[in-house]
Design an enzyme around this catalytic site. Sequence first.
Site, short mmCIF file in Angstrom:
data_model
loop_
_atom_site.label_atom_id
_atom_site.label_comp_id
_atom_site.label_asym_id
_atom_site.label_seq_id
_atom_site.Cartn_x
_atom_site.Cartn_y
_atom_site.Cartn_z
N SER A 198 33.37 49.00 -20.27
CA SER A 198 34.66 49.34 -20.88
C SER A 198 34.47 50.00 -22.25
O SER A 198 35.20 50.95 -22.59
CB SER A 198 35.54 48.09 -21.00
N ASN A 199 33.51 49.54 -23.03
CA ASN A 199 33.24 50.19 -24.31
C ASN A 199 32.67 51.59 -24.11
O ASN A 199 32.99 52.52 -24.86
CB ASN A 199 32.27 49.35 -25.15
N GLY B 204 14.72 41.72 -34.24
CA GLY B 204 15.25 40.38 -34.11
C GLY B 204 16.44 40.34 -33.16
O GLY B 204 16.78 41.32 -32.50
N ILE C 232 17.60 42.18 -24.61
CA ILE C 232 17.13 42.43 -25.96
C ILE C 232 16.20 43.64 -25.93
O ILE C 232 15.25 43.70 -25.16
CB ILE C 232 16.38 41.20 -26.52
N ASN D 276 24.46 48.16 -32.09
CA ASN D 276 24.93 47.14 -31.15
C ASN D 276 26.26 46.59 -31.64
O ASN D 276 26.51 46.51 -32.85
CB ASN D 276 23.90 46.00 -31.07
N ARG E 225 8.21 41.84 -20.50
CA ARG E 225 9.23 42.46 -21.35
C ARG E 225 8.69 43.71 -22.06
O ARG E 225 9.40 44.70 -22.23
CB ARG E 225 9.73 41.44 -22.36
N HIS F 66 28.67 43.17 -31.56
CA HIS F 66 28.49 41.73 -31.35
C HIS F 66 29.80 41.01 -31.62
O HIS F 66 30.47 41.28 -32.63
CB HIS F 66 27.40 41.21 -32.29
N ASP G 39 17.32 45.86 -34.90
CA ASP G 39 15.94 45.74 -35.31
C ASP G 39 15.24 44.88 -34.26
O ASP G 39 15.76 44.70 -33.16
CB ASP G 39 15.81 45.18 -36.73
#
Length: 211
Positions: free
Chosen positions: A10-11, A138, A89, A102, A62, A104, A136
Amino acid sequence: MVVLISGTGSNMAALLDACRSPEYGAQVVAVGSDRPGAGGLETAEEEGVPAFVVPFRDYADRSEWDTAMSDRIADFAPDLVVSAGFMRILGPAVVGRHAAVNIHPALLPSFPGAHAVRDALAHGVRVTGTTIHFLDEGVDSGPIIDQVPVPVEDGDDEAALHERIKTVERRMLVDTVGELARRGWTVDGRHVRLGRTGPTPTNASETKETP
């Protein structure tokens, strides 16, 4: 920009709609996903936007997946990667090579992670909201670009609160990505400033030219 999704997108659809205006200053050159069945991929293809999938299960770990995703993104040479409902991630192979943002559903640094709305309700906060930030290495820890508060109403459950946050975050994402595209940006430590120009960056910590 390349937009990454894991679901209905949707975004992403809101960004595609904004890009119809020449004044917006940005264009979606591809939509990527980690899930072959993500509904937003079909939407992208209907709009004539190239779509690709890098399934996590196809890689040994990953790190291999992250490298493959980075290489696939690079095929489209984007100025910006937008993580819009992307549930994986992104690691150093992506964020060290591509400027990426991103969205959130909380006011970072409070309530990072996959259950931000649930965690905010459990904590009893009266105000939560949404944050757009550079990625970043994290988890939801990169420099903050913008935030919008959303009040928690009496009787809110996770679904109701999240739906109100989504309405706000969609508008903020479209507005912020447009600003980044039109004005460029500089990241100085934890501080993001719009409108500074300079050499094209290799990652979000440097200055981005205005296109």
